[in-house]
Design a protein around this motif. Structure first.
Motif, PDB file in Angstrom:
ATOM      1  N   LYS A   1      -7.560  -3.374 -18.433  1.00 34.56           N
ATOM      2  CA  LYS A   1      -8.092  -2.552 -17.358  1.00 34.56           C
ATOM      3  C   LYS A   1      -7.050  -1.521 -16.930  1.00 34.56           C
ATOM      4  N   GLN A   2      -7.472  -0.577 -16.123  1.00 36.53           N
ATOM      5  CA  GLN A   2      -6.557   0.463 -15.681  1.00 36.53           C
ATOM      6  C   GLN A   2      -5.618  -0.069 -14.607  1.00 36.53           C
ATOM      7  N   ARG A   3      -4.538   0.668 -14.435  1.00 39.91           N
ATOM      8  CA  ARG A   3      -3.564   0.315 -13.414  1.00 39.91           C
ATOM      9  C   ARG A   3      -4.027   0.899 -12.082  1.00 39.91           C
ATOM     10  N   ASP A   4      -4.124   0.042 -11.086  1.00 38.37           N
ATOM     11  CA  ASP A   4      -4.684   0.460  -9.799  1.00 38.37           C
ATOM     12  C   ASP A   4      -3.655   0.369  -8.682  1.00 38.37           C
ATOM     13  N   LEU A   5      -3.829   1.247  -7.711  1.00 47.11           N
ATOM     14  CA  LEU A   5      -2.991   1.212  -6.518  1.00 47.11           C
ATOM     15  C   LEU A   5      -3.198  -0.091  -5.750  1.00 47.11           C
ATOM     16  N   VAL A   6      -2.106  -0.681  -5.304  1.00 47.64           N
ATOM     17  CA  VAL A   6      -2.165  -1.818  -4.387  1.00 47.64           C
ATOM     18  C   VAL A   6      -1.760  -1.343  -2.997  1.00 47.64           C
ATOM     19  N   ALA A   7      -0.560  -0.807  -2.900  1.00 48.19           N
ATOM     20  CA  ALA A   7      -0.046  -0.306  -1.621  1.00 48.19           C
ATOM     21  C   ALA A   7       1.078   0.665  -1.907  1.00 48.19           C
ATOM     22  N   ALA A   8       1.181   1.692  -1.086  1.00 51.48           N
ATOM     23  CA  ALA A   8       2.218   2.685  -1.330  1.00 51.48           C
ATOM     24  C   ALA A   8       2.540   3.469  -0.072  1.00 51.48           C
ATOM     25  N   PHE A   9       3.741   4.001  -0.057  1.00 53.43           N
ATOM     26  CA  PHE A   9       4.123   4.980   0.948  1.00 53.43           C
ATOM     27  C   PHE A   9       3.729   6.362   0.430  1.00 53.43           C
ATOM     28  N   THR A  10       3.100   7.137   1.293  1.00 54.66           N
ATOM     29  CA  THR A  10       2.702   8.480   0.921  1.00 54.66           C
ATOM     30  C   THR A  10       3.921   9.411   0.957  1.00 54.66           C
ATOM     31  N   PRO A  11       3.751  10.669   0.537  1.00 50.38           N
ATOM     32  CA  PRO A  11       4.860  11.625   0.659  1.00 50.38           C
ATOM     33  C   PRO A  11       5.322  11.825   2.104  1.00 50.38           C
ATOM     34  N   PHE A  12       4.470  11.471   3.040  1.00 52.53           N
ATOM     35  CA  PHE A  12       4.785  11.656   4.452  1.00 52.53           C
ATOM     36  C   PHE A  12       5.295  10.371   5.113  1.00 52.53           C
ATOM     37  N   GLY A  13       5.386   9.300   4.325  1.00 50.00           N
ATOM     38  CA  GLY A  13       5.926   8.061   4.855  1.00 50.00           C
ATOM     39  C   GLY A  13       4.903   7.129   5.466  1.00 50.00           C
ATOM     40  N   THR A  14       3.644   7.552   5.458  1.00 46.58           N
ATOM     41  CA  THR A  14       2.591   6.653   5.910  1.00 46.58           C
ATOM     42  C   THR A  14       2.230   5.708   4.765  1.00 46.58           C
ATOM     43  N   THR A  15       1.323   4.786   5.026  1.00 50.98           N
ATOM     44  CA  THR A  15       0.996   3.787   4.014  1.00 50.98           C
ATOM     45  C   THR A  15      -0.466   3.860   3.596  1.00 50.98           C
TER      46      THR A  15
ATOM     47  N   LYS B   1      -5.242 -14.649  -3.726  1.00 49.43           N
ATOM     48  CA  LYS B   1      -6.474 -15.088  -4.348  1.00 49.43           C
ATOM     49  C   LYS B   1      -6.322 -15.026  -5.869  1.00 49.43           C
ATOM     50  N   PRO B   2      -7.103 -15.791  -6.592  1.00 52.52           N
ATOM     51  CA  PRO B   2      -7.021 -15.714  -8.053  1.00 52.52           C
ATOM     52  C   PRO B   2      -7.220 -14.288  -8.582  1.00 52.52           C
ATOM     53  N   GLU B   3      -8.030 -13.514  -7.910  1.00 51.99           N
ATOM     54  CA  GLU B   3      -8.272 -12.149  -8.368  1.00 51.99           C
ATOM     55  C   GLU B   3      -7.079 -11.219  -8.129  1.00 51.99           C
ATOM     56  N   ASP B   4      -6.052 -11.694  -7.454  1.00 54.03           N
ATOM     57  CA  ASP B   4      -4.815 -10.925  -7.320  1.00 54.03           C
ATOM     58  C   ASP B   4      -3.907 -11.084  -8.543  1.00 54.03           C
ATOM     59  N   THR B   5      -4.305 -11.962  -9.442  1.00 58.37           N
ATOM     60  CA  THR B   5      -3.517 -12.170 -10.648  1.00 58.37           C
ATOM     61  C   THR B   5      -3.454 -10.887 -11.462  1.00 58.37           C
ATOM     62  N   ALA B   6      -2.250 -10.449 -11.764  1.00 63.75           N
ATOM     63  CA  ALA B   6      -2.049  -9.200 -12.494  1.00 63.75           C
ATOM     64  C   ALA B   6      -0.558  -8.998 -12.729  1.00 63.75           C
ATOM     65  N   VAL B   7      -0.261  -7.994 -13.523  1.00 63.70           N
ATOM     66  CA  VAL B   7       1.121  -7.519 -13.610  1.00 63.70           C
ATOM     67  C   VAL B   7       1.282  -6.425 -12.562  1.00 63.70           C
ATOM     68  N   TYR B   8       2.277  -6.579 -11.740  1.00 67.36           N
ATOM     69  CA  TYR B   8       2.522  -5.640 -10.645  1.00 67.36           C
ATOM     70  C   TYR B   8       3.661  -4.704 -11.035  1.00 67.36           C
TER      71      TYR B   8
END
Length: 114
Positions: free
Chosen positions: A42-56, A85-92
């Motif tokens: 499957k494709q690599r998906d965003l989980v969480a990130a800081f934006t260019p402005f420092g927000t999340t 959850k089991p559905e969080d299983t992935a390579v991060y």
């Protein structure tokens, strides 16, 4: 830019893990830095990130369970993952965007299973 991710492992459903990503090299800040995950095939998906402005930004599936944070003095971004959850299983993967280029760290495997 070099990124070193760590903290993955095997955890039971409902458990928690904290991932760390240390950035080194020519970086100006920890903005535009975050975590993505990929399940085989499957494709690599965003989980969480800081934006260019420092927000999340968070994926809807992890809101309220995962928290991204950072320590500027250590050039480190963290991902606290609770109520796994089991559905969080992935390579991060840790990603840093700098001067228009995406840099990726090596992935760390998170397996949520009983």
């Amino acid at each position: 830019v070099q990124l070193q991710a760590s903290g993955g492992g095997l955890v039971q459903p409902g458990g928690f893990l904290r991932l760390s990503c240390v950035a080194s090299g020519s970086i100006s800040s920890l903005n535009s830095m975050g975590w993505y995950r990929q399940v085989s095939g499957k494709q690599r998906d965003l989980v969480a990130a800081f934006t260019p402005f420092g927000t999340t930004n968070y994926a809807d599936s992890v809101k309220g369970r995962f928290t991204i944070s950072r320590d500027n003095a250590k050039n480190t971004v963290y991902l606290q993952m609770n109520s796994l959850k089991p559905e969080d299983t992935a390579v991060y993967y840790c990603r840093k965007k700098y001067v228009g280029v995406n840099y990726w760290g090596e992935g760390t495997l998170v397996t949520v299973s009983s």
